[in-house]
Scaffold this motif. Structure first.
Motif, PDB file in Angstrom:
ATOM      1  N   TRP A 145     -14.559   6.161 -32.786  1.00  0.00           N
ATOM      2  CA  TRP A 145     -13.373   6.039 -31.940  1.00  0.00           C
ATOM      3  C   TRP A 145     -12.657   4.719 -32.182  1.00  0.00           C
ATOM      4  CZ3 TRP A 145     -16.886   7.757 -27.394  1.00  0.00           C
ATOM      5  CH2 TRP A 145     -16.951   9.150 -27.357  1.00  0.00           C
ATOM      6  N   LYS A 146     -13.444   3.655 -32.380  1.00  0.00           N
ATOM      7  CA  LYS A 146     -12.863   2.337 -32.630  1.00  0.00           C
ATOM      8  C   LYS A 146     -12.030   2.348 -33.904  1.00  0.00           C
ATOM      9  CE  LYS A 146     -14.159  -2.490 -33.417  1.00  0.00           C
ATOM     10  NZ  LYS A 146     -15.262  -3.469 -33.481  1.00  0.00           N
ATOM     11  N   GLN A 147     -12.587   2.916 -34.970  1.00  0.00           N
ATOM     12  CA  GLN A 147     -11.853   2.995 -36.238  1.00  0.00           C
ATOM     13  C   GLN A 147     -10.585   3.830 -36.083  1.00  0.00           C
ATOM     14  OE1 GLN A 147     -14.198   4.459 -39.493  1.00  0.00           O
ATOM     15  NE2 GLN A 147     -12.544   4.288 -40.978  1.00  0.00           N
ATOM     16  N   GLU A 148     -10.675   4.893 -35.285  1.00  0.00           N
ATOM     17  CA  GLU A 148      -9.525   5.771 -35.105  1.00  0.00           C
ATOM     18  C   GLU A 148      -8.376   5.049 -34.393  1.00  0.00           C
ATOM     19  OE1 GLU A 148      -8.781  10.478 -34.398  1.00  0.00           O
ATOM     20  OE2 GLU A 148     -10.782   9.606 -34.503  1.00  0.00           O
ATOM     21  N   ALA A 174      -4.625   3.922 -35.868  1.00  0.00           N
ATOM     22  CA  ALA A 174      -3.406   4.318 -35.165  1.00  0.00           C
ATOM     23  C   ALA A 174      -2.590   3.105 -34.745  1.00  0.00           C
ATOM     24  CB  ALA A 174      -3.761   5.162 -33.943  1.00  0.00           C
ATOM     25  N   THR A 175      -3.268   2.030 -34.372  1.00  0.00           N
ATOM     26  CA  THR A 175      -2.567   0.806 -33.949  1.00  0.00           C
ATOM     27  C   THR A 175      -1.746   0.233 -35.090  1.00  0.00           C
ATOM     28  OG1 THR A 175      -4.256   0.263 -32.293  1.00  0.00           O
ATOM     29  CG2 THR A 175      -2.857  -1.541 -33.082  1.00  0.00           C
ATOM     30  N   ARG A 176      -2.354   0.107 -36.256  1.00  0.00           N
ATOM     31  CA  ARG A 176      -1.622  -0.448 -37.407  1.00  0.00           C
ATOM     32  C   ARG A 176      -0.428   0.434 -37.768  1.00  0.00           C
ATOM     33  NH1 ARG A 176      -6.967  -1.922 -38.814  1.00  0.00           N
ATOM     34  NH2 ARG A 176      -7.356   0.075 -39.838  1.00  0.00           N
ATOM     35  N   ARG A 177      -0.601   1.737 -37.661  1.00  0.00           N
ATOM     36  CA  ARG A 177       0.493   2.653 -38.002  1.00  0.00           C
ATOM     37  C   ARG A 177       1.634   2.551 -36.993  1.00  0.00           C
ATOM     38  NH1 ARG A 177       1.604   7.568 -36.073  1.00  0.00           N
ATOM     39  NH2 ARG A 177      -0.471   7.828 -35.148  1.00  0.00           N
ATOM     40  N   LEU A 178       1.325   2.589 -35.713  1.00  0.00           N
ATOM     41  CA  LEU A 178       2.364   2.623 -34.686  1.00  0.00           C
ATOM     42  C   LEU A 178       3.052   1.275 -34.503  1.00  0.00           C
ATOM     43  CD1 LEU A 178       0.493   4.885 -32.105  1.00  0.00           C
ATOM     44  CD2 LEU A 178       2.533   5.492 -33.413  1.00  0.00           C
ATOM     45  N   GLN A 207       2.592 -11.305 -36.750  1.00  0.00           N
ATOM     46  CA  GLN A 207       1.298 -11.910 -37.043  1.00  0.00           C
ATOM     47  C   GLN A 207       0.562 -12.303 -35.766  1.00  0.00           C
ATOM     48  OE1 GLN A 207       2.123 -15.183 -39.675  1.00  0.00           O
ATOM     49  NE2 GLN A 207       2.522 -13.869 -41.454  1.00  0.00           N
ATOM     50  N   SER A 208       1.300 -12.854 -34.820  1.00  0.00           N
ATOM     51  CA  SER A 208       0.693 -13.263 -33.557  1.00  0.00           C
ATOM     52  C   SER A 208       0.161 -12.063 -32.779  1.00  0.00           C
ATOM     53  CB  SER A 208       1.722 -14.033 -32.714  1.00  0.00           C
ATOM     54  OG  SER A 208       1.177 -14.417 -31.471  1.00  0.00           O
ATOM     55  N   MET A 209       0.936 -10.997 -32.732  1.00  0.00           N
ATOM     56  CA  MET A 209       0.496  -9.785 -32.038  1.00  0.00           C
ATOM     57  C   MET A 209      -0.754  -9.201 -32.684  1.00  0.00           C
ATOM     58  SD  MET A 209       4.298  -8.137 -31.560  1.00  0.00           S
ATOM     59  CE  MET A 209       3.771  -6.520 -30.972  1.00  0.00           C
ATOM     60  N   MET A 210      -0.742  -9.081 -34.010  1.00  0.00           N
ATOM     61  CA  MET A 210      -1.874  -8.480 -34.713  1.00  0.00           C
ATOM     62  C   MET A 210      -3.099  -9.380 -34.690  1.00  0.00           C
ATOM     63  SD  MET A 210      -0.717  -5.570 -35.325  1.00  0.00           S
ATOM     64  CE  MET A 210      -2.178  -4.965 -36.174  1.00  0.00           C
ATOM     65  N   HIS A 245      -3.447   9.380 -29.388  1.00  0.00           N
ATOM     66  CA  HIS A 245      -3.273   8.150 -30.160  1.00  0.00           C
ATOM     67  C   HIS A 245      -2.311   7.171 -29.490  1.00  0.00           C
ATOM     68  CE1 HIS A 245      -5.882   9.350 -33.242  1.00  0.00           C
ATOM     69  NE2 HIS A 245      -5.045   9.914 -34.082  1.00  0.00           N
ATOM     70  N   GLU A 246      -1.161   7.668 -29.070  1.00  0.00           N
ATOM     71  CA  GLU A 246      -0.168   6.757 -28.475  1.00  0.00           C
ATOM     72  C   GLU A 246      -0.708   6.115 -27.196  1.00  0.00           C
ATOM     73  OE1 GLU A 246       2.011   9.462 -31.174  1.00  0.00           O
ATOM     74  OE2 GLU A 246       0.543   9.775 -29.567  1.00  0.00           O
ATOM     75  N   ALA A 247      -1.341   6.912 -26.345  1.00  0.00           N
ATOM     76  CA  ALA A 247      -1.890   6.365 -25.103  1.00  0.00           C
ATOM     77  C   ALA A 247      -3.028   5.387 -25.380  1.00  0.00           C
ATOM     78  CB  ALA A 247      -2.379   7.503 -24.205  1.00  0.00           C
ATOM     79  N   ALA A 248      -3.868   5.699 -26.372  1.00  0.00           N
ATOM     80  CA  ALA A 248      -4.977   4.810 -26.713  1.00  0.00           C
ATOM     81  C   ALA A 248      -4.472   3.464 -27.223  1.00  0.00           C
ATOM     82  CB  ALA A 248      -5.875   5.471 -27.763  1.00  0.00           C
ATOM     83  N   VAL A 249      -3.471   3.498 -28.086  1.00  0.00           N
ATOM     84  CA  VAL A 249      -2.893   2.259 -28.615  1.00  0.00           C
ATOM     85  C   VAL A 249      -2.209   1.478 -27.497  1.00  0.00           C
ATOM     86  CG1 VAL A 249      -1.145   1.311 -30.172  1.00  0.00           C
ATOM     87  CG2 VAL A 249      -2.642   3.162 -30.953  1.00  0.00           C
ATOM     88  N   ALA A 250      -1.490   2.181 -26.629  1.00  0.00           N
ATOM     89  CA  ALA A 250      -0.827   1.508 -25.514  1.00  0.00           C
ATOM     90  C   ALA A 250      -1.837   0.819 -24.601  1.00  0.00           C
ATOM     91  CB  ALA A 250       0.009   2.514 -24.721  1.00  0.00           C
TER      92      ALA A 250
END
Length: 197
Positions: free
Chosen positions: A10-13, A17-21, A33-36, A66-71
């Motif tokens: 789940w962590k990898q997933e 998704a975070t890097r993509r979105l 850079q600061s955000m990442m 994915h969107e909710a998880a990244v948010a």
């Protein structure tokens, strides 16, 4: 599979998704850079894992979340960046690395936190949900993250002289508020915390 294997999966997933979105947005390089820097600082990703676990349990594809998880991770990370600031907890280290304002600077850290919080709702709005469900989800997110939730809780602890009273109020709310009636326990009777100095 073991719980550890599931958590890693789940962590990898969510990190993919975070890097993509996040990468879909156009922004100044230093801000990105600061955000990442803080988003990729590690952590167990428990919040997204719980979301994916619910989807798995109901036999739904994880892509729906994915969107909710990244948010979730973005809002959580913004809160950590702002909590570490000199005006708040004034921390120099987070997860074994310099905090965001130490690695970059205070202004950049503030803006990175602002961007993470704001962009979280942009990403959340992109989820492929029915309009009514999308609006309900965004409303619940904002309630939990805003003045009635996380931000409100942080404001309670900003002034040391208010910490005891705030803890008492939270205790009273927890003990009775969720059962649908007002607390009968006066604040003065809750005396099991040491007064902050």
């Amino acid at each position: 599979m073991s719980a550890h294997v599931y958590l890693q999966e789940w962590k990898q997933e969510v990190e993919t998704a975070t890097r993509r979105l996040i990468g879909e947005a156009s922004m100044p390089e230093r801000l990105f850079q600061s955000m990442m820097y803080s988003l990729e600082a590690g952590g167990k990703r428990i919040r997204p894992a719980l979301l994916y676990a619910v989807l798995d349990t109901y036999g739904r594809p994880r892509a729906l979340g994915h969107e909710a998880a990244v948010a979730l991770e973005m809002v959580h990370t913004y809160s950590l960046i702002h909590d570490d600031l000199p005006a708040m907890d004034d921390d120099d280290v987070r997860r074994g690395r310099p905090t965001n304002h130490r690695q970059f600077d205070e202004a950049t850290a503030i803006l990175a936190g602002d961007a993470l919080l704001t962009d979280a709702f942009r990403i959340l709005a992109q989820a492929e949900l029915e309009p009514a469900k999308s609006v309900a989800l965004i409303a619940r997110f904002s309630e939990a993250a805003g003045s009635a939730g996380m931000v409100g809780g942080s404001s309670m602890t900003c002034s040391p002289k208010n910490v005891l009273e705030c803890r008492c109020r939270l205790c009273n709310r927890f003990m009775s508020g969720r059962r649908g009636h007002s607390s009968s326990t006066p604040l003065k009777r809750v005396r099991f915390w040491r007064t902050p100095r």
